[in-house]
Motif scaffolding. Structure first.
Motif, PDB file in Angstrom:
ATOM      1  N   PHE A  88       0.825  -1.212   0.000  1.00 48.14           N
ATOM      2  CA  PHE A  88       0.000   0.000   0.000  1.00 48.14           C
ATOM      3  C   PHE A  88       0.859   1.262   0.000  1.00 48.14           C
ATOM      4  O   PHE A  88       0.501   2.263  -0.624  1.00 48.14           O
ATOM      5  CB  PHE A  88      -0.940   0.000   1.207  1.00 48.14           C
ATOM      6  CG  PHE A  88      -2.207  -0.779   0.982  1.00 48.14           C
ATOM      7  CD1 PHE A  88      -3.223  -0.256   0.197  1.00 48.14           C
ATOM      8  CD2 PHE A  88      -2.378  -2.040   1.542  1.00 48.14           C
ATOM      9  CE1 PHE A  88      -4.393  -0.973  -0.022  1.00 48.14           C
ATOM     10  CE2 PHE A  88      -3.548  -2.759   1.328  1.00 48.14           C
ATOM     11  CZ  PHE A  88      -4.553  -2.225   0.544  1.00 48.14           C
ATOM     12  N   PHE A  89       1.995   1.206   0.697  1.00 50.29           N
ATOM     13  CA  PHE A  89       2.894   2.362   0.717  1.00 50.29           C
ATOM     14  C   PHE A  89       3.457   2.645  -0.675  1.00 50.29           C
ATOM     15  O   PHE A  89       3.548   3.799  -1.104  1.00 50.29           O
ATOM     16  CB  PHE A  89       4.039   2.111   1.701  1.00 50.29           C
ATOM     17  CG  PHE A  89       5.066   3.212   1.729  1.00 50.29           C
ATOM     18  CD1 PHE A  89       4.810   4.402   2.389  1.00 50.29           C
ATOM     19  CD2 PHE A  89       6.287   3.049   1.078  1.00 50.29           C
ATOM     20  CE1 PHE A  89       5.753   5.416   2.411  1.00 50.29           C
ATOM     21  CE2 PHE A  89       7.240   4.056   1.092  1.00 50.29           C
ATOM     22  CZ  PHE A  89       6.975   5.249   1.758  1.00 50.29           C
ATOM     23  N   ILE A  90       3.807   1.586  -1.400  1.00 46.09           N
ATOM     24  CA  ILE A  90       4.394   1.744  -2.736  1.00 46.09           C
ATOM     25  C   ILE A  90       3.409   2.386  -3.705  1.00 46.09           C
ATOM     26  O   ILE A  90       3.769   3.258  -4.500  1.00 46.09           O
ATOM     27  CB  ILE A  90       4.868   0.376  -3.278  1.00 46.09           C
ATOM     28  CG1 ILE A  90       6.077  -0.116  -2.483  1.00 46.09           C
ATOM     29  CG2 ILE A  90       5.208   0.459  -4.768  1.00 46.09           C
ATOM     30  CD1 ILE A  90       6.491  -1.542  -2.822  1.00 46.09           C
ATOM     31  N   VAL A  91       2.143   1.966  -3.646  1.00 45.57           N
ATOM     32  CA  VAL A  91       1.164   2.467  -4.615  1.00 45.57           C
ATOM     33  C   VAL A  91       0.510   3.771  -4.166  1.00 45.57           C
ATOM     34  O   VAL A  91      -0.109   4.472  -4.985  1.00 45.57           O
ATOM     35  CB  VAL A  91       0.064   1.418  -4.889  1.00 45.57           C
ATOM     36  CG1 VAL A  91       0.674   0.113  -5.355  1.00 45.57           C
ATOM     37  CG2 VAL A  91      -0.825   1.204  -3.674  1.00 45.57           C
ATOM     38  N   ALA A  92       0.629   4.113  -2.887  1.00 43.41           N
ATOM     39  CA  ALA A  92      -0.114   5.259  -2.354  1.00 43.41           C
ATOM     40  C   ALA A  92       0.257   6.572  -3.034  1.00 43.41           C
ATOM     41  O   ALA A  92      -0.626   7.328  -3.479  1.00 43.41           O
ATOM     42  CB  ALA A  92       0.110   5.368  -0.842  1.00 43.41           C
ATOM     43  N   PHE A  93       1.546   6.871  -3.105  1.00 42.19           N
ATOM     44  CA  PHE A  93       1.959   8.176  -3.636  1.00 42.19           C
ATOM     45  C   PHE A  93       1.564   8.371  -5.101  1.00 42.19           C
ATOM     46  O   PHE A  93       1.004   9.418  -5.451  1.00 42.19           O
ATOM     47  CB  PHE A  93       3.458   8.382  -3.432  1.00 42.19           C
ATOM     48  CG  PHE A  93       3.821   8.747  -2.020  1.00 42.19           C
ATOM     49  CD1 PHE A  93       3.708  10.059  -1.571  1.00 42.19           C
ATOM     50  CD2 PHE A  93       4.247   7.773  -1.130  1.00 42.19           C
ATOM     51  CE1 PHE A  93       4.026  10.398  -0.262  1.00 42.19           C
ATOM     52  CE2 PHE A  93       4.559   8.098   0.186  1.00 42.19           C
ATOM     53  CZ  PHE A  93       4.451   9.412   0.618  1.00 42.19           C
ATOM     54  N   PRO A  94       1.822   7.405  -5.996  1.00 43.46           N
ATOM     55  CA  PRO A  94       1.381   7.624  -7.384  1.00 43.46           C
ATOM     56  C   PRO A  94      -0.139   7.627  -7.545  1.00 43.46           C
ATOM     57  O   PRO A  94      -0.678   8.422  -8.323  1.00 43.46           O
ATOM     58  CB  PRO A  94       2.019   6.463  -8.158  1.00 43.46           C
ATOM     59  CG  PRO A  94       2.328   5.425  -7.132  1.00 43.46           C
ATOM     60  CD  PRO A  94       2.641   6.183  -5.884  1.00 43.46           C
ATOM     61  N   CYS A  95      -0.843   6.779  -6.809  1.00 40.80           N
ATOM     62  CA  CYS A  95      -2.303   6.687  -6.958  1.00 40.80           C
ATOM     63  C   CYS A  95      -3.007   7.906  -6.374  1.00 40.80           C
ATOM     64  O   CYS A  95      -3.786   8.582  -7.056  1.00 40.80           O
ATOM     65  CB  CYS A  95      -2.829   5.416  -6.309  1.00 40.80           C
ATOM     66  SG  CYS A  95      -2.375   3.885  -7.162  1.00 40.80           S
ATOM     67  N   VAL A  96      -2.749   8.179  -5.110  1.00 40.87           N
ATOM     68  CA  VAL A  96      -3.397   9.319  -4.457  1.00 40.87           C
ATOM     69  C   VAL A  96      -2.867  10.628  -5.041  1.00 40.87           C
ATOM     70  O   VAL A  96      -3.616  11.593  -5.222  1.00 40.87           O
ATOM     71  CB  VAL A  96      -3.175   9.271  -2.928  1.00 40.87           C
ATOM     72  CG1 VAL A  96      -3.885  10.446  -2.243  1.00 40.87           C
ATOM     73  CG2 VAL A  96      -3.675   7.954  -2.353  1.00 40.87           C
ATOM     74  N   GLY A  97      -1.562  10.638  -5.360  1.00 34.15           N
ATOM     75  CA  GLY A  97      -0.972  11.843  -5.953  1.00 34.15           C
ATOM     76  C   GLY A  97      -1.596  12.199  -7.284  1.00 34.15           C
ATOM     77  O   GLY A  97      -1.745  13.379  -7.624  1.00 34.15           O
ATOM     78  N   SER A  98      -2.003  11.200  -8.059  1.00 35.35           N
ATOM     79  CA  SER A  98      -2.637  11.475  -9.353  1.00 35.35           C
ATOM     80  C   SER A  98      -3.973  12.180  -9.157  1.00 35.35           C
ATOM     81  O   SER A  98      -4.347  13.057  -9.943  1.00 35.35           O
ATOM     82  CB  SER A  98      -2.834  10.168 -10.139  1.00 35.35           C
ATOM     83  OG  SER A  98      -3.736   9.292  -9.475  1.00 35.35           O
ATOM     84  N   TRP A  99      -4.702  11.828  -8.103  1.00 34.50           N
ATOM     85  CA  TRP A  99      -5.964  12.520  -7.806  1.00 34.50           C
ATOM     86  C   TRP A  99      -5.702  13.955  -7.382  1.00 34.50           C
ATOM     87  O   TRP A  99      -6.454  14.875  -7.742  1.00 34.50           O
ATOM     88  CB  TRP A  99      -6.721  11.770  -6.706  1.00 34.50           C
ATOM     89  CG  TRP A  99      -7.402  10.527  -7.189  1.00 34.50           C
ATOM     90  CD1 TRP A  99      -6.837   9.291  -7.370  1.00 34.50           C
ATOM     91  CD2 TRP A  99      -8.773  10.387  -7.570  1.00 34.50           C
ATOM     92  NE1 TRP A  99      -7.767   8.397  -7.835  1.00 34.50           N
ATOM     93  CE2 TRP A  99      -8.971   9.040  -7.958  1.00 34.50           C
ATOM     94  CE3 TRP A  99      -9.859  11.262  -7.603  1.00 34.50           C
ATOM     95  CZ2 TRP A  99     -10.204   8.552  -8.382  1.00 34.50           C
ATOM     96  CZ3 TRP A  99     -11.094  10.782  -8.027  1.00 34.50           C
ATOM     97  CH2 TRP A  99     -11.252   9.447  -8.411  1.00 34.50           C
ATOM     98  N   LEU A 100      -4.631  14.172  -6.627  1.00 35.87           N
ATOM     99  CA  LEU A 100      -4.259  15.533  -6.228  1.00 35.87           C
ATOM    100  C   LEU A 100      -3.957  16.382  -7.451  1.00 35.87           C
ATOM    101  O   LEU A 100      -4.463  17.514  -7.587  1.00 35.87           O
ATOM    102  CB  LEU A 100      -3.047  15.493  -5.292  1.00 35.87           C
ATOM    103  CG  LEU A 100      -2.386  16.838  -4.974  1.00 35.87           C
ATOM    104  CD1 LEU A 100      -3.371  17.790  -4.314  1.00 35.87           C
ATOM    105  CD2 LEU A 100      -1.151  16.627  -4.089  1.00 35.87           C
ATOM    106  N   TYR A 101      -3.145  15.853  -8.369  1.00 40.57           N
ATOM    107  CA  TYR A 101      -2.770  16.629  -9.555  1.00 40.57           C
ATOM    108  C   TYR A 101      -3.941  16.807 -10.509  1.00 40.57           C
ATOM    109  O   TYR A 101      -4.009  17.805 -11.235  1.00 40.57           O
ATOM    110  CB  TYR A 101      -1.586  15.960 -10.263  1.00 40.57           C
ATOM    111  CG  TYR A 101      -0.269  16.370  -9.664  1.00 40.57           C
ATOM    112  CD1 TYR A 101       0.341  17.564 -10.031  1.00 40.57           C
ATOM    113  CD2 TYR A 101       0.359  15.570  -8.706  1.00 40.57           C
ATOM    114  CE1 TYR A 101       1.542  17.957  -9.465  1.00 40.57           C
ATOM    115  CE2 TYR A 101       1.554  15.951  -8.131  1.00 40.57           C
ATOM    116  CZ  TYR A 101       2.138  17.151  -8.516  1.00 40.57           C
ATOM    117  OH  TYR A 101       3.321  17.535  -7.940  1.00 40.57           O
TER     118      TYR A 101
END
Length: 205
Positions: free
Chosen positions: A150-163
């Motif tokens: 979950f840590f590995i996928v969190a930044f790209p997945c959640v970050g894409s929603w932020l951007y």
């Protein structure tokens, strides 16, 4: 390794799909921009794997012993999310160019604590721990592997929603458009917890 790849695929599919975290971080990106939303992003990306570890290593036993506590957390989470949906829907349009707004984005601690009242987070944690742990193996290693996935996928997945939310700033410059966007996000937030509301309703009625 097959176990880890399976949990990684589960984490990817569960994290990238719409839910309270993603809807709220996208709304934060629109209203506050990337810099002010970073504490919110880091709170999600670090808070959720921490929740996996805590629940996976024994906190879940407490809920098995006292299931009413889990139900109370669900109810509190629903009420809190409905409150947040109202706050988002009723928020005044801000100056997207300057970032002027009376409200404030989530802090790191708020985002971390929010995981514990997020119904989708509970579904993800309990589902992952139930599916990808086994008494035949080392439970500690298995739980930490799930948390790492979950840590590995969190930044790209959640970050894409932020951007994505930040990208919408260029489209929603007019106050009426921004207000409509916030109302839509509030409705989606309510929709994302509808299955939990239905489950509780069927349980008690």
């Amino acid at each position: 390794m097959e176990f880890f790849y399976a949990s990684l695929l589960f984490a990817l599919s569960a994290t990238i799909t719409p839910g309270p975290n993603n809807i709220m971080i996208m709304t934060s990106g629109l209203n506050y921009g990337v810099k002010k939303s970073l504490p919110h992003l880091f709170g999600i990306c670090l808070g959720f794997p921490a929740m996996v570890i805590i629940v996976g290593l024994g906190f879940g036993i407490v809920f098995e012993t006292y299931p009413v506590l889990h139900q109370l957390i669900k109810i509190a989470g629903i009420l809190y999310l409905l409150y947040l949906a109202w706050m988002i829907a009723s928020s005044k349009p801000s100056d997207l160019k300057s970032g002027d707004t009376e409200s404030k984005p989530f802090s790191f601690i708020q985002a971390v604590l929010f995981q514990w009242v997020n119904p989708k987070a509970w579904v993800m944690v309990t589902g992952a721990v139930a599916a990808y742990t086994s008494t035949q193996g080392n439970v500690f290693i298995q739980v930490f592997a799930i948390a790492m996935a979950f840590f590995i996928v969190a930044f790209p997945c959640v970050g894409s929603w932020l951007y994505f939310g930040v990208g919408m700033r260029q489209v929603l410059q007019k106050p009426n458009y921004q207000r409509a966007f916030n109302i839509l996000m509030a409705l989606l937030l309510v929709l994302s917890i509808t299955p939990v509301i239905v489950e509780l309703f069927n349980h008690y009625i």
